[in-house]
Design an enzyme around this catalytic site. Sequence first.
Site, PDB file in Angstrom:
ATOM      1  N   LYS A  75      25.140  51.970  26.379  1.00  0.00           N
ATOM      2  CA  LYS A  75      24.740  52.919  27.415  1.00  0.00           C
ATOM      3  C   LYS A  75      25.716  52.779  28.582  1.00  0.00           C
ATOM      4  O   LYS A  75      26.092  51.657  28.950  1.00  0.00           O
ATOM      5  CB  LYS A  75      23.302  52.604  27.856  1.00  0.00           C
ATOM      6  CG  LYS A  75      22.704  53.611  28.835  1.00  0.00           C
ATOM      7  CD  LYS A  75      21.224  53.293  29.119  1.00  0.00           C
ATOM      8  CE  LYS A  75      20.604  54.316  30.055  1.00  0.00           C
ATOM      9  NZ  LYS A  75      19.167  54.019  30.317  1.00  0.00           N
ATOM     10  N   SER A 150      15.946  57.826  29.719  1.00  0.00           N
ATOM     11  CA  SER A 150      17.330  58.092  30.074  1.00  0.00           C
ATOM     12  C   SER A 150      18.343  57.632  29.020  1.00  0.00           C
ATOM     13  O   SER A 150      19.492  58.080  29.050  1.00  0.00           O
ATOM     14  CB  SER A 150      17.646  57.399  31.406  1.00  0.00           C
ATOM     15  OG  SER A 150      17.550  55.995  31.264  1.00  0.00           O
ATOM     16  N   SER A 174      12.628  54.377  29.305  1.00  0.00           N
ATOM     17  CA  SER A 174      13.945  54.924  28.957  1.00  0.00           C
ATOM     18  C   SER A 174      14.558  54.409  27.652  1.00  0.00           C
ATOM     19  O   SER A 174      15.557  54.945  27.193  1.00  0.00           O
ATOM     20  CB  SER A 174      14.934  54.677  30.091  1.00  0.00           C
ATOM     21  OG  SER A 174      14.725  55.604  31.124  1.00  0.00           O
TER      22      SER A 174
END
Lengths: 483, 95, 477
Positions: A75, A150, A174
């Site tokens: 990420k 996210s 997330s």
Amino acid sequence: MHNQTIAELAKGLQAGEFSSQELTTAHLARIKQHSGLNCFITVTEVEALAQAKIADQLISDGKAGPLTGIPLAHKDIFCTQGIKTSCGSKMLDNFQAPYNATVIERFNQAGAVTLGKLNMDEFAMGSSNETSFFGPVKNPWDHSAVPGGSSGGSACAVAARLAVGATGTDTGGSIRQPAAFCGITGLKPTYGRVSRYGMIAFASSLDQGGPMTRTVEDAALMLQTMAGFDSRDSTSVDKPVPDYSTGLNDSLAGLKIGLPKEFFGDNLNTQMAQVVEEAIAEYTRLGAEVVEVSMPNINLSIPAYYIIAPAECSANLSRFDGVRYGHRCEAPEDLNDLYIRSRGEGFGSEVKRRILIGTYALSTGYYDAYYLQAQKIRRLISDDFKKVLSEVDVLMGPVTPTPAFGLGEKTGDPIEMYLSDMYTIAVNLAGLPALSIPAGFVDQKPVGLQIIGNYFDEARLLNVAHRFQQETDWHQQAPAGIE
Amino acid sequence: MALTTEEVNKIAYLARLGIDEQDVDSYAKELSGILNLVEQMSSVNTEQVTPMAHPMDQVQRLRVDEVTEGDQRALFQAQAPDVEAGLYLVPKVID
Amino acid sequence: MEWETVIGLEIHAQLATKSKIFSGASTAYGAEPNTQACAVDLGLPGVLPVLNEQAVHLALRFGVAIGAEIAPYSVFSRKNYFYPDLPKGYQISQFELPIVGQGVLDIEVEGETKRIGVTRAHLEEDAGKSLHEDFQGLSGIDLNRAGTPLLEIVSEPDMRSAKEAVAYMKKIHTLVRYLGICDGNMQEGSFRCDANVSVRPKGQAEFGTRAEVKNLNSFRFVEKAINYEVERQIDRIESGLSVVQETRLYDSDLDETRSMRSKEEANDYRYFPDPDLLPVVITEALIEQARGELPELPDAKKLRFKEQYGVDEETAVLLTHSKDTADYYEAVISASGCEVKLCTNWVTGHLAGALNKDGLDITQSPIGHARFAGLLARIADNTISGKIAKQVFEALWHSDQTADEIIDQKGLKQITDTGAIEAIIDEVIANNAGQVEQYLSGKDKVFGFFVGQVMKLTQGKANPGEVNAMLKEKLKR
């Protein structure tokens, strides 16, 4: 090759069936082929191949570990030295981190290969990946749907077999929510289990990094590398890390599962409820005992979260001021102009909303009513969990009230978006570990089962989830067009 | 709880956050909506409750007083928008 | 109308740690700009603070020294504001729960002892520095100082004059150096203060509106800034204006305070507990350890010096205002084996004068305590006279030799041979018949002339007392 798990690929690498360079090249090709999914912000092809080469050497020298040569992706919230680390924001579009996050260091030391950096909601603020400066990620199961957020890029990349595993971070769901939306396994560890050093902060007391993989077995392997004490993080917990793989197959006979009745209220659509109930039925077949429990304060999770997280983020994001790194406006007239325009241009509207709410909640005259009250409610919620987890081994419930919603469906109404995290947020407030595993489909879109455990009880969570995957094949399904 | 555009502008200034003039109204509306959402907290009696700042009941660990970081100015300033003579440049600071 | 001044001070003492309060970067003074600003100090994305153990220990030491309550549980908060020398956009400080609570300190002003309350002392990180020169209308930011540990010592508004404020600040200055928690170097900014100043009609119970004068880095400036500020406030009130609560800056060139534009806007610091740091827990054992590390404190030492060495208050203050001076003094006494009075006179007199002239403090003295003691021993055993001693002192100041070596080399040894002195006296009497006549006719003043002549001929090496006695005897005849 791309349909194999970390555990399977590691065997193949060590048996010399293929090299890490071949494996990496194959994944890099897939990333190109599926670039329309918009999973990656940065693909680090050159670095990945160099890492693969080193990994191959380690393997032939007999020095390989379980992750050596495995192509992963991270990420874009984790700082990677010399590589763009954007956090999904225009603010850091030009930022090359000058150091590695502890999590990245650990994967490097394990000999894993980094394919690139994954798309995400800007500064991890969002539930659909639509707040990213780099554009939304598509759900691989339905290109008109969101992948969740996210960590949407991470979930999509794993589901689409562009990376064997990925890192994500979870502040209010997330990791679990996009894992559920994309039909993969996602684990949010206990707060303090995985170092936050080098993981760009959204809400420091809630953020936690974790693995996103296709199988629980792989999640255990990744967590093994990620977890552990880090002296650079004051909130890192100095507690031995157990072997997460050894107990995966332990029997579930006598396991006590609690079902919080608040998780099965009106908000949950009946098809979703059915998927969850069927999963739980599978557990009773495995010998588990199911009881209903109640957590009366859990409905206050969203209000408390939407004060605490914005308050922390309002301060965490003050460092982005156009002075030392990141976006700086053209020709500032004076100091305030530099701040106001650099930040105004660098941040998107969801980030701005949260900074504004947080600033307001902390300002004179409102602190007690908002911030302090939210912290007290946080205590009540945490106490609810402590109580029920003293009575049962794990809690189970849905991850989301609906399957993946459509792109653009909720962007017009922030609150509608916030409510989609109603089942995941409480866990972050309490700091507990929880995971999401694929448990079925609704409208041809994956649905997740959430399993919540006690503090530092990741090994049990993994065991409980793994046994389910031994009995079901939801996690082996692949989206159409990517087989 | 409804926020006025004036309040939005005030908060935005506190946060040194530029927002477009034409967006202030919609921010005011959205922020008011969020405040309404969190309003339900006020109905809970929390008089006896200790605020919880951290999920873990832990205490601060202390670091041994040693110099462990060397000079990395060149590396760090490679990321900076404007530097001269080793200094970060900003519009004039007025005391 | 008669006015009363009310002053409270916030003193910032830089704690003497090797590394910063939340990072492993060096705190050494004077490095090239930004070479001691590490990732944490710069507030790079993703970095986290970890608290320096020594900063906590030093704060505790201060707390126990002023008999303050030590918080068993203290918390770091974020103080939010934007300023280019503040990299994270917030300063990590302690707000609601500081590590050191209420304590007291006695000051002496014009012979009176006054008790000043210390409200609290808390740990925080320092900011960087803005440099305004030479950048075509831009400012340059040096973040070397960012993250340096500070102990902010906040007093009660207990002081009623600039003199009291200075006495209090000096007292803290002495104390922190005694405790070894701060080097006290005011030029380098290691010790500075903000003064909260207000005035009120004498007899009025409520405080007047206060102004905060920032960043005073010398005792003189504290005194001048307060005096200026008091006059300014009285002038305003007397001409019908009100005092505005604001932050002001003292300009030492103009000797005036002026409003700080940057701080004019109403600030809302939005303090909240820093989620990156956990509560600091201080155990009884740690407090005990801090107590055990306490040296003899300035007041106790002063009392002991008065009793043990029989010095008066003023001398005791001189000898104990710095621990180094006190240590030097006691080392000289023990090494020389001389009468205390001689040591006191020389340490507070000639040595202090010479150091002062060259702008040195005792630790920089060219004459270490051992060589100094060697000089005093030769005075005490009459090897040299006081006058010659000053000559030897000069030589010690400029060389590494011992007093004995200098005395030997330069032949400065006092003449103890009475026969030799007698011969010189006889010579002086013989050559100055006129003066002898005058003396014998009752002009006693002439006696000094004879002494001077003898000392001149012996190059000062005769013992003046002995010369006096012998001359008196001879001139009787």
